[in-house]
Each structure stands twice: as structure tokens, then as C-alpha cells.
Write a protein that holds these residues in place. Structure first.
Motif, PDB file in Angstrom:
ATOM      1  N   ASP A   8      -5.523  -7.961  -1.125  1.00  0.00           N
ATOM      2  CA  ASP A   8      -5.899  -6.950  -2.096  1.00  0.00           C
ATOM      3  C   ASP A   8      -4.896  -5.800  -2.120  1.00  0.00           C
ATOM      4  OD1 ASP A   8      -8.138  -8.400  -2.738  1.00  0.00           O
ATOM      5  OD2 ASP A   8      -9.431  -7.312  -1.326  1.00  0.00           O
ATOM      6  N   LEU A   9      -4.142  -5.649  -1.015  1.00  0.00           N
ATOM      7  CA  LEU A   9      -3.206  -4.529  -0.921  1.00  0.00           C
ATOM      8  C   LEU A   9      -1.809  -4.901  -1.390  1.00  0.00           C
ATOM      9  CD1 LEU A   9      -4.181  -3.099   2.590  1.00  0.00           C
ATOM     10  CD2 LEU A   9      -4.872  -2.249   0.354  1.00  0.00           C
ATOM     11  N   THR A  10      -1.418  -6.166  -1.214  1.00  0.00           N
ATOM     12  CA  THR A  10      -0.048  -6.551  -1.535  1.00  0.00           C
ATOM     13  C   THR A  10       0.004  -8.045  -1.804  1.00  0.00           C
ATOM     14  OG1 THR A  10       2.239  -6.445  -0.810  1.00  0.00           O
ATOM     15  CG2 THR A  10       0.588  -6.956   0.869  1.00  0.00           C
TER      16      THR A  10
ATOM     17  N   VAL B 273      -2.478  -2.497   9.246  1.00  0.00           N
ATOM     18  CA  VAL B 273      -3.459  -2.002   8.276  1.00  0.00           C
ATOM     19  C   VAL B 273      -4.749  -1.591   8.983  1.00  0.00           C
ATOM     20  CG1 VAL B 273      -4.885  -2.651   6.299  1.00  0.00           C
ATOM     21  CG2 VAL B 273      -2.485  -3.336   6.382  1.00  0.00           C
TER      22      VAL B 273
ATOM     23  N   ASN C 203      -6.491   2.074   8.775  1.00  0.00           N
ATOM     24  CA  ASN C 203      -7.864   2.186   8.293  1.00  0.00           C
ATOM     25  C   ASN C 203      -8.757   2.876   9.323  1.00  0.00           C
ATOM     26  OD1 ASN C 203      -9.940   1.303   6.198  1.00  0.00           O
ATOM     27  ND2 ASN C 203     -10.781   0.365   8.046  1.00  0.00           N
TER      28      ASN C 203
ATOM     29  N   ARG D   8      -7.044   4.277   0.815  1.00  0.00           N
ATOM     30  CA  ARG D   8      -6.607   2.927   0.446  1.00  0.00           C
ATOM     31  C   ARG D   8      -5.246   2.969  -0.239  1.00  0.00           C
ATOM     32  NH1 ARG D   8      -8.807  -2.104  -0.790  1.00  0.00           N
ATOM     33  NH2 ARG D   8      -7.702  -3.211  -2.449  1.00  0.00           N
ATOM     34  N   TYR D   9      -5.056   3.945  -1.121  1.00  0.00           N
ATOM     35  CA  TYR D   9      -3.786   4.056  -1.843  1.00  0.00           C
ATOM     36  C   TYR D   9      -2.630   4.298  -0.877  1.00  0.00           C
ATOM     37  CZ  TYR D   9      -0.176   6.151  -4.798  1.00  0.00           C
ATOM     38  OH  TYR D   9       1.016   6.452  -5.403  1.00  0.00           O
TER      39      TYR D   9
ATOM     40  N   GLU E 228      -1.841   1.104   1.053  1.00  0.00           N
ATOM     41  CA  GLU E 228      -1.117   0.158   0.201  1.00  0.00           C
ATOM     42  C   GLU E 228       0.360   0.530   0.120  1.00  0.00           C
ATOM     43  OE1 GLU E 228      -1.225  -1.590  -4.380  1.00  0.00           O
ATOM     44  OE2 GLU E 228      -2.753  -0.188  -3.676  1.00  0.00           O
ATOM     45  N   ARG E 229       0.657   1.813  -0.042  1.00  0.00           N
ATOM     46  CA  ARG E 229       2.057   2.236  -0.141  1.00  0.00           C
ATOM     47  C   ARG E 229       2.779   2.049   1.195  1.00  0.00           C
ATOM     48  NH1 ARG E 229       3.322   7.612  -3.405  1.00  0.00           N
ATOM     49  NH2 ARG E 229       5.378   6.679  -3.077  1.00  0.00           N
TER      50      ARG E 229
ATOM     51  N   VAL F 282       2.114  -0.222   3.494  1.00  0.00           N
ATOM     52  CA  VAL F 282       2.355  -1.639   3.696  1.00  0.00           C
ATOM     53  C   VAL F 282       3.546  -2.098   2.867  1.00  0.00           C
ATOM     54  CG1 VAL F 282       1.406  -3.951   3.305  1.00  0.00           C
ATOM     55  CG2 VAL F 282      -0.016  -2.177   4.332  1.00  0.00           C
ATOM     56  N   ASN F 283       3.648  -1.653   1.638  1.00  0.00           N
ATOM     57  CA  ASN F 283       4.779  -2.024   0.793  1.00  0.00           C
ATOM     58  C   ASN F 283       6.091  -1.505   1.376  1.00  0.00           C
ATOM     59  OD1 ASN F 283       3.360  -3.477  -1.174  1.00  0.00           O
ATOM     60  ND2 ASN F 283       2.810  -1.611  -2.275  1.00  0.00           N
TER      61      ASN F 283
END
Length: 416
Positions: free
Chosen positions: A9-11, A29, A33, A39-40, A43-44, A46-47
Motif C-alpha cells: 500500500d505504501l510503494t 516501516v 509506525n 502514513r504520508y 511512504e516518503r 520508504v521511497n
């Protein structure tokens, strides 16, 4: 617990297939958490880690070689791309933050290998400062920052060799630092380098000549009065805090600790719930420069501000630290830069930012107000926890009325 489904869901999972960092994506992650990152933001982050992993593949760098030097090299390459594209500086900041967290989650077997030669040298220097010199942790951090800047300026990422350092290297470093540092700060840097050279001398290195090259910075600070807030400015500063919400209550309570008791920024950082003795109206300070446990009186205004924060503003947390973060990562104390920034924002709101900054001016204001109220130099030194009376004597110069009473008439004047 996070699974690949959650991570999907994140990437894009296909980007993790041949990525050397794919194996630690899920624990990475999970850790973010657990610290209540949004969450935003996760996600950034992880990218950013995925892009870093792709760069590792392209540069043929393995997990065992990841350290601060490698991350610095990656960010430098990213900056070169940024200057030629539309990538914002915020993206660079996000990458730096994400990779800072990444170092925490690397496999334990790589922890020794990931240290750069300069980091290993600074670790040995820190051990010397703590266990041989008996210095406080904050002083050790400051000195290692100065010494680390010098070693990186001279050796970049290579192993430091004292025999290769020359007087010209020291001159070049101070000329570089003088472009953005004040004379008083440069004198502190010089003291840090002298301390490092004494450490090297204990290792058998000939450093006597190098020590002579460290400049003595001219400073005429005793010629000027300490920079302090007037009573009107103090009132405006304290009114600049919005105590209708948690962060405002916290920052106001911190400001009262700095202004009413003259605490240092790092002393506020390590205050705990147990530090406040409400029955006896005292505050126990244990993380100070002298490494001594000291008790200070707790003024009513300070106690009321702390109590208001504890009852109405402090978030639910398992931490025993008094002043905690109100945003991720949670359950951690505020560090000195965050306290400094909070005070600077208050100076901006009350229109005093062009005159004052940081936290030490509040400590100086405490001493000056005590002196004007009739406190002796010894009493001021005791409250500020100065080991030498000479440090507190500077505040005697602000009592102009008493100084005029003891001043001799100038030769040639009408009173002579």
C-alpha cells in the motif's frame, strides 16, 4: 505487525525485488509506525530508502559498507541532480532524515563495519573526554563536532593521520570557519582542537608544534555589557506564547525554566517528572556541566507553568522526561535545537528576533535581574551553578548606579 500486503500500500513491491535494502523494508516501516509517524511521512521515507538502494546497486556498494560517508556521498550526488532539475530542497531534507533512520535499522552484524575512520577516531576521543577528562556529554558532543569538522576538512573520508597535518592545514580550516563563525565561537573551536591534540599526544603523537599553530582569537567581550532583555521585553516575550494548546504550554513552561531559574538548554532537555519536588518547591538538576546533582528553588510562576502543561498540555506517553515531543518520533525528549527554535519563534512573534536569539540570553537576563534585585555575586554564581566566581563577575558591570558610587572622578573634571 506490517506484512508485504501493508508495504504494497505504501510503494511498489517490484522495486524491492533486486534492491539490497528490500530485506529491511518491513522492519523499517514497523519502527516508524511504532513511533507514530504519519502514513504520508512513512511512504516518503520508504521511497527515499528504495532510491538509495538503487544507487547502491549502481555504485556496487554492499550493505556492509553503508555508513555516514556513503550516505554523504549519495546526498552529494543527489544535490548535483537537484541543481540540474526541479527536485526541491525539501526532497533532500526528506532523504537525509530517512537515511538517518535507516542507519538504526541496519543488521547488527554490520554495526562495527559501518563506522568510517573519522567516526571511529571521534568515538575514541569521546571516550577520552568522558572517562579521562570527566566532561559532560554535551561538552563532548560539541568538541567532537568541532574536531570532526576539522578532520573532514583535512582528510575528507580518509583515515586521519596526525603526522600529515601541518600548520597550513590549521590556518586554512580557521580561515574557512571565520567566514561564518564569530570570534567567540572560533575561540571555542580552538579549545576543542587543543583538547584533541592533547589526546593525540597521549597516544604518542608529536603535537606540540601543531598546538602552537592554533590561533588565539582576539575577543573584547568584557568591553561590552551582557546582552539582556529589559523588563518590558521580558513581558512581551512571555506573552508571545499561546497557552491554549499543548505545544504552547510546553514552550511557555520551558521559557519560564530558562528565565526564572537560569537553566541551560541541555539541562531543560533532561528534566524528568521526578525532578520536581512539589511539596518542597525544589527542582533537581542532574544533567549539568559539572556532573553534580543540584537542587534549585522552584519559583511559583515556574511551578504553575509546569503544572499547567502536565495537566492540560502534555500528551499521553510512557516517557518520564518532563518535556516531550508532540510530533513523531514520540516518547522522546526535546533536544537543544528544538528548544532553541521554540524560543527563537517566540522572539519573532514579539518582534525581538532582530535583537535576541537562542536561549543563553534568557540565562543572562536571569542573572542581571537578580543583580539588580540586590543579590550578591556569590548568590548569582550559586544559582547559575558557576564553579568560579570570575564567571559571574561579568554581571557586576550592569549595576551602573553602584558603579558610579565607587568610581573615582576623572582628572580635569569639575569634581576633581
Amino acid at each position: 505487525m506490517f506484512t508485504k500486503a501493508h508495504l504494497a500500500d505504501l510503494t511498489h513491491l517490484d522495486s524491492l525485488v533486486d534492491n539490497p535494502l528490500g530485506s529491511i523494508a518491513i522492519p523499517y516501516v514497523e519502527a516508524l509506525n511504532a513511533q507514530h509517524y504519519a502514513r504520508y511521512t512513512i511512504e516518503r521515507y520508504v521511497n527515499c530508502v528504495i532510491h538509495f538502494g538503487c544507487w547502491l546497486n549502481a555504485e556496487d556498494v554492499g550493505l556492509q559498507s553503508i555508513n555516514q560517508a556513503v550516505i554523504h556521498r549519495y546526498l552529494h550526488d543527489l544535490l548535483l541532480v537537484t541543481s540540474a532539475s526541479a527536485i526541491s530542497s525539501d526532497s533532500i531534507k526528506m532523504d537525509r532524515a530517512a537515511l538517518k533512520h535507516l542507519l538504526t535499522f541496519l543488521p547488527q552484524q554490520y554495526s562495527v563495519i559501518t563506522k568510517s575512520p573519522i567516526e571511529a577516531e571521534l568515538e575514541r576521543f569521546t571516550d577520552y573526554l568522558l572517562n579521562i577528562c570527566g566532561m559532560s556529554p554535551q561538552t563532548c558532543v560539541n568538541r567532537c563536532q568541532h574536531v570532526g569538522a576539522f578532520l573532514r576538512h583535512r582528510f575528507c573520508s580518509e583515515a586521519p593521520v596526525i603526522a600529515q597535518i601541518t600548520g597550513a592545514d590549521i590556518d586554512a580550516f580557521f580561515q574557512h570557519m571565520a567566514l561564518r563563525w564569530r570570534p567567540a565561537s572560533l575561540e571555542v573551536v580552538g579549545a576543542s582542537l587543543r583538547s584533541y591534540l592533547r589526546f593525540c599526544a597521549l597516544q604518542g603523537e608529536p603535537t606540540t608544534v601543531l598546538s602552537a599553530f592554533i590561533p588565539r582569537i582576539a575577543s573584547w567581550s568584557p568591553a561590552t555589557l551582557p546582552k539582556v532583555l529589559s523588563d518590558t521585553q521580558v513581558d512581551a516575550f512571555l506573552k508571545a506564547f499561546d497557552c491554549t494548546y499543548g505545544v504552547g504550554m510546553r514552550d511557555y513552561a520551558i521559557a519560564r525554566c530558562l528565565l526564572d531559574i537560569g537553566l541551560r538548554g541541555h539541562e531543560v532537555t533532561y528534566l524528568k517528572l521526578d525532578s520536581v519536588d512539589w511539596r518542597n518547591a525544589t527542582l533537581t538538576i542532574s544533567s549539568n556541566k559539572s556532573k553534580r546533582v543540584q537542587q534549585l528553588p522552584l519559583p511559583v510562576s515556574t511551578g504553575q507553568a509546569i503544572a499547567q502543561y502536565l495537566f492540560k498540555g502534555r500528551p499521553l506517553t510512557s516517557s518520564r522526561i518532563l518535556f516531550v515531543r508532540h510530533r513523531a518520533p514520540f516518547d522522546q525528549p526535546l533536544f537543544v535545537p528544538a528548544i532553541r527554535n521554540a524560543m527563537n519563534r517566540a522572539f519573532t512573534r514579539c518582534g525581538l528576533r532582530n535583537q535576541f536569539c537562542n536561549t543563553h540570553v534568557l540565562r543572562s537576563t536571569t542573572a542581571t535581574r537578580l543583580q539588580k534585585a540586590g543579590a550578591s555575586i556569590k548568590e548569582i554564581a550559586d544559582l547559575l551553578r558557576h564553579q568560579s566566581l570570575d564567571t559571574a563577575k561579568t554581571y557586576a558591570r550592569v549595576d551602573l548606579e553602584r558603579l558610579r558610587a565607587v568610581a573615582l572622578p576623572w582628572p580635569g573634571s569639575s569634581n576633581f
